[in-house]
Design an enzyme around this catalytic site. Structure first.
Site, PDB file in Angstrom:
ATOM      1  N   CYS A 114       0.813  -1.229   0.000  1.00  0.00           N
ATOM      2  CA  CYS A 114       0.000   0.000   0.000  1.00  0.00           C
ATOM      3  C   CYS A 114       0.838   1.266   0.000  1.00  0.00           C
ATOM      4  O   CYS A 114       0.425   2.291  -0.539  1.00  0.00           O
ATOM      5  CB  CYS A 114      -0.943   0.008   1.199  1.00  0.00           C
ATOM      6  SG  CYS A 114      -2.006  -1.427   1.216  1.00  0.00           S
ATOM      7  N   HIS A 276      -3.831   6.976   1.246  1.00  0.00           N
ATOM      8  CA  HIS A 276      -4.034   5.677   0.596  1.00  0.00           C
ATOM      9  C   HIS A 276      -5.453   5.232   0.917  1.00  0.00           C
ATOM     10  O   HIS A 276      -5.895   5.309   2.065  1.00  0.00           O
ATOM     11  CB  HIS A 276      -3.012   4.678   1.128  1.00  0.00           C
ATOM     12  CG  HIS A 276      -3.424   3.263   0.937  1.00  0.00           C
ATOM     13  ND1 HIS A 276      -3.788   2.762  -0.304  1.00  0.00           N
ATOM     14  CD2 HIS A 276      -3.570   2.236   1.805  1.00  0.00           C
ATOM     15  CE1 HIS A 276      -4.129   1.501  -0.172  1.00  0.00           C
ATOM     16  NE2 HIS A 276      -4.010   1.146   1.103  1.00  0.00           N
ATOM     17  N   ASN A 306      -9.950  -0.657  -2.544  1.00  0.00           N
ATOM     18  CA  ASN A 306      -8.555  -0.439  -2.171  1.00  0.00           C
ATOM     19  C   ASN A 306      -7.687  -1.010  -3.298  1.00  0.00           C
ATOM     20  O   ASN A 306      -7.669  -2.215  -3.506  1.00  0.00           O
ATOM     21  CB  ASN A 306      -8.307  -1.159  -0.834  1.00  0.00           C
ATOM     22  CG  ASN A 306      -6.871  -1.082  -0.357  1.00  0.00           C
ATOM     23  OD1 ASN A 306      -5.965  -0.801  -1.122  1.00  0.00           O
ATOM     24  ND2 ASN A 306      -6.666  -1.366   0.928  1.00  0.00           N
TER      25      ASN A 306
END
Ligand code: UT7
Length: 349
Positions: A114, A276, A306
């Site tokens: 991430c 993020h 995501n």
């Protein structure tokens, strides 16, 4: 010493929209649960055979390169962040070099999940500052849909992730006070296994006492990925969601404040925070903790889920396209994820 600036930004998401309702065909879940816990309404899934992590990256890169008013042949370095590469090796960087018919430039792959894009941006920033390169293509791209557990067993993870790509071109700038002001990188490997995909890997389960593998000679050559591992679902990502959540809501604000402090700035100075897109609840928690207004934070997880290394550049690109980032704005990029790793970058647009 020149600073580096984002000269062009691009994104690509697959056309195929997969809603929470669509997921119900595969697992025991609900639109209500997913929206309440994550904020996600839908995500995009790549075409099963015609789109890969690299092909999506190339589409995003073409846009970023055009907006930077340069060409693929002028790019002098590639940095590619992903956890879902086309091949275990080689990395996607060389595949982009080939697909875009670039010169025989360096291609570096980043494995920081991430926070991969922010890490990649930081590396690119150093190369620009030293004068080594003048046109660096930085990419975050993921094709998660190919490797998720779509049974109820994997629902805590599978409902979250989506596919897509984002890219930027980094160039030197002599405008004082403009461009990347600073980047901040961190890691804590103590919890490496709580958000991880264990196989294929060389660990032989040494850290899982109840699952120590005793390979015999007949299994030579299958230790990287055996039938038993697949039967045990070890080829899918694992996550202790609540533990990740608890750490994320501490480290996100910390690394954002770190970037502001390093530049003598405060949260009120941020024009746009692009976190993020891990979970809308995490972003809201961070917003509240830092006392930021809705206008100061950009979220798009509702529509893309995501997308790991791609989430920051996709959100950056979308925000820029919507006119939410203007010349002179202070933009903060921040990420947290598997590793754990976390990072931030503060930019004056
Ligand atoms: O970007 C990478 C970094 N990752 C993250 O930042 C993720 C951070 N963690 C999270 O976002 C949240 O922990 C999740 C969204 C993953 C999960 O939300 P949660 O509120 O922490 O749920 P939980 O894992 O504690 O599970 C609560 C319940 C469980 O049922 P029981 O044991 O209470 O009966 C789960 O089995 O929800 C169940 N559950 C689901 N139910 C319906 C888990 N996933 C699902 C699902 N649909 N998809």
């Amino acid at each position: 010493m020149p600073a580096s600036k984002i000269a062009g930004v691009g994104m690509y998401v697959p056309a195929n929209v997969f809603t929470n309702e669509d997921l119900k065909k595969y697992m025991d879940t609900s639109d209500e649960w997913i929206q309440e816990r994550t904020g996600i309404k839908e995500r995009r899934y790549a075409h099963r055979t015609e789109e890969t992590t690299t092909t999506m990256a190339v589409e995003a890169a073409k846009i970023a390169i055009e907006r930077a008013r340069t060409t693929a042949q002028d790019i002098d370095f590639i940095i590619f962040a992903t956890l879902s590469p086309d091949y275990y090796f080689p990395g996607c960087g060389v595949l982009v070099q080939r697909a875009m018919k670039m010169k025989e430039i360096g291609a570096l792959d980043i494995r920081n999940q991430c926070s991969g894009f922010v890490y990649a941006l930081s590396v690119a920033d150093q190369f620009i500052k030293t004068g080594m390169y003048k046109n660096i293509l930085v990419i975050g791209s993921e094709k998660h849909s190919f490797g998720l557990d779509f049974t109820t067993r994997g629902r805590n993870i599978s409902v979250i992730f989506g596919d897509g790509a984002g890219a930027v071109v980094l160039q030197p700038t002599t405008d004082i006070g403009k461009g990347i002001l600073s980047t901040h990188l961190h890691s804590d490997g103590n919890s490496a296994e709580i958000l991880a995909m264990y196989n294929p890997g060389t660990h032989a389960n040494y850290w899982m006492e109840d699952k120590v593998a005793n390979f015999d000679d007949a299994e030579m050559g299958q230790m990287f990925m055996s039938h038993a591992m697949i039967d045990d679902a070890q080829n899918f990502p694992n996550m202790d969601g609540p533990s990740v959540f608890k750490k994320a809501v501490v480290k996100f604000p910390e690394v954002i404040v770190e970037s502001l402090t390093a530049n003598g700035l405060a949260t009120k100075d941020i024009n746009l925070l692009i976190p993020h897109q891990a979970n809308l609840r995490i972003a809201q928690f961070v917003q509240q903790k830092l006392q930021l207004t809705d206008e100061q934070v950009y979220n798009n997880i509702q529509h893309y889920g995501n997308t790991t290394a791609a989430s920051v550049p996709i959100a950056l690109c979308e925000a820029w396209e919507k006119g939410k980032i203007k010349e002179g704005d202070l933009v903060c990029l921040a990420a947290f994820g598997s590793g754990f790793t976390w990072a931030s970058a503060l930019l004056r647009w």
